[in-house]
Design an enzyme around this catalytic site. Structure first.
Site, short mmCIF file in Angstrom:
data_model
loop_
_atom_site.label_atom_id
_atom_site.label_comp_id
_atom_site.label_asym_id
_atom_site.label_seq_id
_atom_site.Cartn_x
_atom_site.Cartn_y
_atom_site.Cartn_z
N LYS A 105 0.83 -1.14 0.09
CA LYS A 105 -0.17 -0.13 0.07
C LYS A 105 0.97 1.30 0.02
O LYS A 105 1.91 1.33 0.61
CB LYS A 105 -0.68 -0.09 1.27
N GLY A 133 -24.13 3.63 3.56
CA GLY A 133 -23.42 4.18 2.61
C GLY A 133 -24.02 3.81 1.25
O GLY A 133 -24.32 2.61 1.05
P1 NAD Z 1 -17.92 6.12 -1.87
O1 NAD Z 1 -16.87 7.23 -1.52
O2 NAD Z 1 -18.25 5.90 -3.28
O3 NAD Z 1 -19.27 6.05 -1.02
C1 NAD Z 1 -19.14 6.22 0.55
C2 NAD Z 1 -20.60 6.31 0.82
O4 NAD Z 1 -20.60 6.38 2.37
C3 NAD Z 1 -21.02 7.59 0.18
O5 NAD Z 1 -22.43 7.60 -0.01
C4 NAD Z 1 -21.12 8.78 1.57
O6 NAD Z 1 -22.14 9.55 1.56
C5 NAD Z 1 -21.39 7.61 2.48
N1 NAD Z 1 -20.89 8.11 4.13
C6 NAD Z 1 -20.09 8.50 4.34
N2 NAD Z 1 -20.09 8.68 5.63
C7 NAD Z 1 -21.08 8.10 6.13
C8 NAD Z 1 -21.67 7.86 7.47
N3 NAD Z 1 -21.16 8.21 8.65
N4 NAD Z 1 -23.02 7.18 7.45
C9 NAD Z 1 -23.42 6.78 6.17
N5 NAD Z 1 -23.10 6.87 5.09
C10 NAD Z 1 -21.91 7.75 5.16
O7 NAD Z 1 -16.95 4.78 -1.35
P2 NAD Z 1 -16.96 3.42 -1.75
O8 NAD Z 1 -16.03 2.99 -2.74
O9 NAD Z 1 -18.25 2.87 -1.99
O10 NAD Z 1 -16.22 2.56 -0.55
C11 NAD Z 1 -17.03 2.44 0.78
C12 NAD Z 1 -16.29 1.65 1.54
O11 NAD Z 1 -16.15 0.31 1.12
C13 NAD Z 1 -14.85 2.27 2.00
O12 NAD Z 1 -14.66 1.70 3.28
C14 NAD Z 1 -14.12 1.38 1.07
O13 NAD Z 1 -12.50 1.28 1.59
C15 NAD Z 1 -14.56 0.03 1.12
N6 NAD Z 1 -14.39 -0.85 -0.11
C16 NAD Z 1 -14.36 -0.24 -1.37
C17 NAD Z 1 -14.23 -1.15 -2.47
C18 NAD Z 1 -14.41 -0.53 -3.71
O14 NAD Z 1 -14.55 -1.59 -4.74
N7 NAD Z 1 -14.97 0.64 -4.09
C19 NAD Z 1 -13.39 -2.15 -2.10
C20 NAD Z 1 -13.36 -2.90 -0.98
C21 NAD Z 1 -13.67 -2.06 0.18
#
Ligand code: NAD
Length: 369
Positions: free
Chosen positions: A78, A179
């Site tokens: 990372k 989320g």
């Molecule tokens: P993103 O930024 O697209 O979406 C995040 C969402 O969370 C948004 O809708 C935001 O408004 C919401 N949010 C923020 N704070 C919040 C709260 N306190 N309560 C409720 N909602 C809240 O991010 P993402 O890519 O969807 O990733 C989300 C999580 O999943 C992260 O922890 C990321 O590390 C993890 N993740 C993502 C992927 C991927 O493929 N994108 C893969 C593995 C893990």
């Protein structure tokens, strides 16, 4: 190196810690290559103003375990770049990323991917510089993992297996999704298509709840117009915390780390948790869930769809192959973890950790000392 960082060094790694500083380009970065016994490491580049070396260590180890658990031919790494992606221009960002790419040119045991603050355009710049990155735009051979919902597709595969083993019918199950971004939106779509009823969703604007079910296309429309899910007509609404205690059968955290902790874990009212976000539940809270009999599939098993997709892309595969591999690997791993957890009466987190560790240690035996 500080004491807090030395604490992260153990028999698995890290293999290399590289501090990068380029005053001309104002680049300050740290790369941690944790363990490469299984293969060259894959892991994202996180760009944020407050990233730390410690964060890079923790995230690199998480990638070692995630990639090993997913059975990918890759170790974990990372990198973090200290900069605020929101306050710099696109051209300043490009200079930083290209400068970072040049700095890691010879560190061939690290294949960078996107993470918070970086995206497919950044990966295209890196590919252009050093011909080594994943998460590329489709026009240059990438599989757009957030567009196709690779991680949510894996969550559904995990749900299918967990629901079968724990005897929770997915058809008709009440699902809550915290989320509504790249992971949450697609999870809502896939779970509704599989017969689940999406009763609650939340985003940073708050929570929308409707016991009879929310219409996912309507929610997606609101988000595409830049609105919060709380604008959904006919839903009961509240703050972001509201979703934690609403009754559901399946609860999917897909937002921030440590959202469930010892303070609020008792108010969760669900049967099965599928961790879409990374480390959404603290270790102590996970132990409490285990004691209470709430089933909980850990992040690096349930949310590995994104990195599996990146690996398929790196090895020249297609979108269709990626979706098939995600489903197959995550179903197998979910089954293995649940079986081990039931047989040995240990939490699924411990079972998953043991599975990943076993694979890394086995691979390490083949390495020259
Ligand atoms: P993103 O930024 O697209 O979406 C995040 C969402 O969370 C948004 O809708 C935001 O408004 C919401 N949010 C923020 N704070 C919040 C709260 N306190 N309560 C409720 N909602 C809240 O991010 P993402 O890519 O969807 O990733 C989300 C999580 O999943 C992260 O922890 C990321 O590390 C993890 N993740 C993502 C992927 C991927 O493929 N994108 C893969 C593995 C893990």
């Amino acid at each position: 190196m500080t004491d807090s960082v030395l604490r992260f060094m153990d028999e698995l790694g890290p293999e290399k810690v590289v501090h990068i500083y380029n005053p001309q380009h104002r680049l300050k970065a740290v790369l941690v290559i944790d363990n490469v016994a299984i293969g060259p490491s894959i892991g994202g580049i996180r760009m944020a103003p407050d990233v730390t070396e410690k964060e890079a260590f923790r995230l690199a180890r998480a990638m070692t375990l995630k990639n090993a658990a997913a059975g990918l031919p890759h170790g974990g790494g990372k990198s973090v770049i200290q900069a605020d992606p929101k306050s710099i221009s696109e051209s300043e960002k490009e200079i930083l990323i290209r400068s970072f790419a040049q700095a890691i040119r010879e560190l061939k045991d690290y294949i960078p991917g996107p993470d918070m603050g970086t995206d497919e355009t950044c990966m295209a710049w890196i590919k252009d510089e050093i011909n080594r990155s994943v998460g590329l735009p489709a026009t240059i051979g990438g599989i757009p993992l957030d567009e196709i919902g690779a991680t949510a597709w894996g969550l559904l595969a995990s749900a299918n297996t967990a629901c079968e083993m724990y005897q929770i019918p997915l058809a008709g199950a009440r699902a809550s999704i915290q989320g509504f971004g790249a992971v949450g939106k697609h999870a809502a779509r896939f779970f509704q298509n599989s017969g689940a009823r999406i009763v609650a969703v939340s985003d940073s604007g708050g929570t929308a709840y409707r016991p009879d079910g929310l219409d996912v296309p309507e929610l997606l429309k609101l988000k595409s117009e830049g609105q919060s899910v709380v604008s959904y007509e006919g839903a009961e609404t509240g703050d972001t915390d509201m979703i934690v205690s609403l009754p559901s059968d399946i609860w999917i955290p897909a937002a921030r780390p440590d959202i469930i902790n010892t303070e609020n874990v008792a108010s969760l009212d669900t049967q099965l948790i599928l961790q879409g976000a990374n480390i959404p539940i603290t270790e102590e809270a996970e132990e409490i869930l285990f004691e209470k009999g709430i089933h909980n599939i850990p992040d690096f098993i349930a949310n590995a769809g994104g990195v599996i997709c990146a690996s398929v892309e790196y090895h020249g595969g297609t979108e269709k192959q990626a979706l098939d591999v995600i489903a197959q690997k995550i179903e197998t791993n979910t089954r293995h973890v649940i079986r081990k957890s039931l047989d040995e009466k240990i939490s699924p987190r411990r079972a998953a950790h043991a599975l990943a560790l076993e694979r890394v240690q086995e691979a390490m035996q083949f390495r020259r000392i």
